[in-house]
Write a protein that holds these residues in place. Structure first.
Motif, PDB file in Angstrom:
ATOM      1  N   ILE A 208     -58.403  48.826   4.777  1.00  0.00           N
ATOM      2  CA  ILE A 208     -58.101  49.384   6.106  1.00  0.00           C
ATOM      3  C   ILE A 208     -57.632  48.280   7.047  1.00  0.00           C
ATOM      4  O   ILE A 208     -56.669  48.457   7.805  1.00  0.00           O
ATOM      5  CB  ILE A 208     -59.330  50.120   6.672  1.00  0.00           C
ATOM      6  N   ARG A 209     -58.296  47.133   6.981  1.00  0.00           N
ATOM      7  CA  ARG A 209     -57.868  46.014   7.823  1.00  0.00           C
ATOM      8  C   ARG A 209     -56.432  45.607   7.494  1.00  0.00           C
ATOM      9  O   ARG A 209     -55.638  45.287   8.381  1.00  0.00           O
ATOM     10  CB  ARG A 209     -58.812  44.818   7.654  1.00  0.00           C
ATOM     11  N   ALA A 210     -56.095  45.636   6.204  1.00  0.00           N
ATOM     12  CA  ALA A 210     -54.730  45.285   5.794  1.00  0.00           C
ATOM     13  C   ALA A 210     -53.715  46.293   6.323  1.00  0.00           C
ATOM     14  O   ALA A 210     -52.613  45.925   6.755  1.00  0.00           O
ATOM     15  CB  ALA A 210     -54.656  45.201   4.266  1.00  0.00           C
ATOM     16  N   ILE A 211     -54.091  47.572   6.302  1.00  0.00           N
ATOM     17  CA  ILE A 211     -53.186  48.605   6.822  1.00  0.00           C
ATOM     18  C   ILE A 211     -52.892  48.357   8.294  1.00  0.00           C
ATOM     19  O   ILE A 211     -51.737  48.446   8.741  1.00  0.00           O
ATOM     20  CB  ILE A 211     -53.797  50.009   6.613  1.00  0.00           C
ATOM     21  N   TYR A 212     -53.933  48.011   9.049  1.00  0.00           N
ATOM     22  CA  TYR A 212     -53.742  47.853  10.486  1.00  0.00           C
ATOM     23  C   TYR A 212     -53.097  46.519  10.878  1.00  0.00           C
ATOM     24  O   TYR A 212     -52.924  46.247  12.068  1.00  0.00           O
ATOM     25  CB  TYR A 212     -55.061  48.071  11.227  1.00  0.00           C
ATOM     26  N   THR A 213     -52.726  45.728   9.891  1.00  0.00           N
ATOM     27  CA  THR A 213     -51.938  44.524  10.180  1.00  0.00           C
ATOM     28  C   THR A 213     -50.477  44.686   9.762  1.00  0.00           C
ATOM     29  O   THR A 213     -49.679  43.761   9.898  1.00  0.00           O
ATOM     30  CB  THR A 213     -52.525  43.292   9.469  1.00  0.00           C
ATOM     31  N   VAL A 214     -50.114  45.870   9.252  1.00  0.00           N
ATOM     32  CA  VAL A 214     -48.740  46.119   8.814  1.00  0.00           C
ATOM     33  C   VAL A 214     -47.787  46.051  10.009  1.00  0.00           C
ATOM     34  O   VAL A 214     -48.051  46.626  11.071  1.00  0.00           O
ATOM     35  CB  VAL A 214     -48.629  47.500   8.133  1.00  0.00           C
ATOM     36  N   GLU A 215     -46.698  45.345   9.815  1.00  0.00           N
ATOM     37  CA  GLU A 215     -45.633  45.308  10.816  1.00  0.00           C
ATOM     38  C   GLU A 215     -44.627  46.410  10.462  1.00  0.00           C
ATOM     39  O   GLU A 215     -43.914  46.307   9.468  1.00  0.00           O
ATOM     40  CB  GLU A 215     -44.939  43.944  10.814  1.00  0.00           C
ATOM     41  N   PRO A 216     -44.546  47.460  11.267  1.00  0.00           N
ATOM     42  CA  PRO A 216     -43.645  48.561  10.936  1.00  0.00           C
ATOM     43  C   PRO A 216     -42.183  48.122  11.000  1.00  0.00           C
ATOM     44  O   PRO A 216     -41.821  47.268  11.818  1.00  0.00           O
ATOM     45  CB  PRO A 216     -43.932  49.608  12.018  1.00  0.00           C
ATOM     46  N   PRO A 217     -41.342  48.674  10.150  1.00  0.00           N
ATOM     47  CA  PRO A 217     -39.909  48.379  10.250  1.00  0.00           C
ATOM     48  C   PRO A 217     -39.354  48.909  11.568  1.00  0.00           C
ATOM     49  O   PRO A 217     -39.858  49.899  12.114  1.00  0.00           O
ATOM     50  CB  PRO A 217     -39.309  49.127   9.053  1.00  0.00           C
ATOM     51  N   VAL A 218     -38.328  48.270  12.061  1.00  0.00           N
ATOM     52  CA  VAL A 218     -37.719  48.654  13.335  1.00  0.00           C
ATOM     53  C   VAL A 218     -36.299  49.139  13.097  1.00  0.00           C
ATOM     54  O   VAL A 218     -35.493  48.424  12.487  1.00  0.00           O
ATOM     55  CB  VAL A 218     -37.715  47.469  14.330  1.00  0.00           C
ATOM     56  N   ARG A 219     -36.025  50.350  13.534  1.00  0.00           N
ATOM     57  CA  ARG A 219     -34.674  50.901  13.484  1.00  0.00           C
ATOM     58  C   ARG A 219     -34.396  51.534  14.842  1.00  0.00           C
ATOM     59  O   ARG A 219     -35.218  52.286  15.361  1.00  0.00           O
ATOM     60  CB  ARG A 219     -34.541  51.957  12.376  1.00  0.00           C
ATOM     61  N   GLU A 220     -33.233  51.242  15.384  1.00  0.00           N
ATOM     62  CA  GLU A 220     -32.907  51.723  16.727  1.00  0.00           C
ATOM     63  C   GLU A 220     -32.995  53.249  16.802  1.00  0.00           C
ATOM     64  O   GLU A 220     -32.458  53.964  15.961  1.00  0.00           O
ATOM     65  CB  GLU A 220     -31.497  51.282  17.118  1.00  0.00           C
ATOM     66  N   GLY A 221     -33.712  53.733  17.812  1.00  0.00           N
ATOM     67  CA  GLY A 221     -33.835  55.168  18.030  1.00  0.00           C
ATOM     68  C   GLY A 221     -34.896  55.844  17.199  1.00  0.00           C
ATOM     69  O   GLY A 221     -35.094  57.060  17.305  1.00  0.00           O
ATOM     70  N   SER A 222     -35.603  55.072  16.370  1.00  0.00           N
ATOM     71  CA  SER A 222     -36.633  55.650  15.502  1.00  0.00           C
ATOM     72  C   SER A 222     -37.988  55.023  15.785  1.00  0.00           C
ATOM     73  O   SER A 222     -38.096  53.982  16.438  1.00  0.00           O
ATOM     74  CB  SER A 222     -36.273  55.453  14.024  1.00  0.00           C
ATOM     75  N   ARG A 223     -39.015  55.652  15.267  1.00  0.00           N
ATOM     76  CA  ARG A 223     -40.379  55.200  15.481  1.00  0.00           C
ATOM     77  C   ARG A 223     -41.156  55.281  14.174  1.00  0.00           C
ATOM     78  O   ARG A 223     -40.924  56.181  13.365  1.00  0.00           O
ATOM     79  CB  ARG A 223     -41.043  56.091  16.540  1.00  0.00           C
ATOM     80  N   VAL A 224     -42.073  54.353  13.969  1.00  0.00           N
ATOM     81  CA  VAL A 224     -42.930  54.343  12.788  1.00  0.00           C
ATOM     82  C   VAL A 224     -44.383  54.240  13.242  1.00  0.00           C
ATOM     83  O   VAL A 224     -44.716  53.427  14.105  1.00  0.00           O
ATOM     84  CB  VAL A 224     -42.604  53.153  11.854  1.00  0.00           C
TER      85      VAL A 224
END
Length: 377
Positions: A208-224
């Motif tokens: 769980i700690r590893a999940i909450y350190t994930v850097e989400p990918p960034v794409r213009e106009g989108s959200r992760v």
């Protein structure tokens, strides 16, 4: 009969049907009683050919037998609540309160009265129509109902409209997601005598700690986004846990981002496995993103709905991404949009409410959208 007259003549019927449906519990996968009620109601107004399929969808096909250009109108019968007994319902004349009253029971009422308009006025649409009170939209229902519609009518659906959410909102992009149940098992043991042995709870916590350190990918106009929704495990306070599990997910309205997040989560799950720790991962939810939709056809559908909403509501709708029944058609390249036909709040809480009279403009919106789409067929 013009739309306003029809709405005025049926206003009290809208309210009565709303109450009847709200008092029929319908957890995802257990919509049987509400589905049976909807089928009987459709038949009582003169609809023919109505059936309940294996996914517990109630389907009313209109001029659909020979059509390969079907328009599908859906509102889901299930609610997010697990209750199998009627939930509290109050109506003070202005506000109706009941868990699930807005999402999506109010929309279901509007869709049913839309179908009634076609039956009572003997309207034969240019193309075929499916009016569907569909199942399993919520949570781990995994859009089972709409998946079934597209399996049964493969290649025949031209456009798809879901009634879900508030009047001033149009969901023009779909949010995809993957949901996993992750179970960790270890040898465990007595908390004192076996101290030092690996705990399943500790291993799960590291994951769980590893999940909450994930850097989400960034794409213009989108959200992760991502989330760990539930955790459970262990035996007692003096036991090193032999097993622990969680439900987790990630979401995005961008298919590429979903693919990237899938790889990141797989790496986390794999890294957690050791000689002492076993990890079992089960995908329990897969809501796809849009892929291969004709942008012109989709924008035409969106613009048509938006113009009607603004005409009736008096204000331009706001556009938003959401996870709805539209995920399935959009993932198959079929233009789809989700529009709101009530005003309310408290969605997914036991304090959910709607403005009672908002069903009036909601039904007018549904009628005018259907008329416009029929003209364009």
């Amino acid at each position: 009969m013009d739309f306003k007259t029809y709405v005025q003549e049926n206003e009290q019927g809208l309210y009565a049907l709303l109450k009847e449906l709200c008092l029929i519990p319908a957890p995802s996968g257990k919509e049987d009683a509400r589905a049976a009620f909807c089928k009987k109601w459709f038949e009582s107004i003169g609809a023919t050919g109505v059936y309940i399929d294996d996914a517990k969808n109630v389907v009313f096909p209109l001029n659909a037998k020979e059509s390969n250009a079907l328009t599908v109108y859906v509102a889901h019968t299930d609610t997010v609540f697990p209750d199998e007994a009627p939930m509290p319902y109050t109506d003070d004349g202005v506000t109706v309160r009941c868990p699930g009253v807005g999402d999506d029971t109010a929309s279901l009422v509007v869709m049913m009265y839309l179908a009634r308009y076609y039956v009572e006025n003997n309207i034969t649409p240019k193309g075929g129509i499916l009016f569907v009170a569909n199942s399993c939209e919520e949570g781990l229902g995994n859009l089972k109902g709409v998946r079934k519609i597209f399996a049964d009518y493969e290649g025949r659906v031209k456009q798809f409209v879901s009634f879900d959410s508030n009047i001033h909102t149009i969901n023009d992009r779909c949010v995809g997601s993957h949901r996993y149940e992750v179970e960790v098992t270890t040898e465990g043991g007595h908390s004192y005598l076996a101290f030092g042995k690996k705990s399943a709870i500790d291993a799960l916590a590291e994951m769980i700690r590893a999940i909450y350190t994930v850097e989400p990918p960034v794409r213009e106009g989108s959200r992760v986004t991502y989330n760990v929704g539930t955790i459970e495990g262990g035996t007692s306070v003096n036991t090193i846990a032999q097993s622990a599990r969680m439900l987790c997910e990630y979401r995005s309205d961008n298919a590429e981002c979903i693919d990237i997040m899938q790889q990141k989560f797989k790496q986390i799950f794999k890294a957690a496995e050791t000689d002492d720790v076993k990890v079992k991962v089960t995908m329990v939810g897969d809501r796809p993103c849009a892929r291969g939709v004709d942008p012109v056809a989709l924008q035409t559908l969106i613009d048509t709905c938006a113009a009607v909403v603004e005409e009736v509501d008096g204000r331009a709708p706001r556009f938003a991404s959401s996870s709805t029944d539209c995920n399935i058609p959009l993932s198959l390249g079929v233009p789809a949009v989700c529009i709101g036909v009530y005003t309310g709040g408290g969605m997914h809480t036991r304090e959910e409410w709607i403005e009672k009279k908002s069903l009036v403009p909601g039904l007018e919106i549904a009628l005018k959208v259907a008329a416009k789409l029929n003209e364009n067929t």
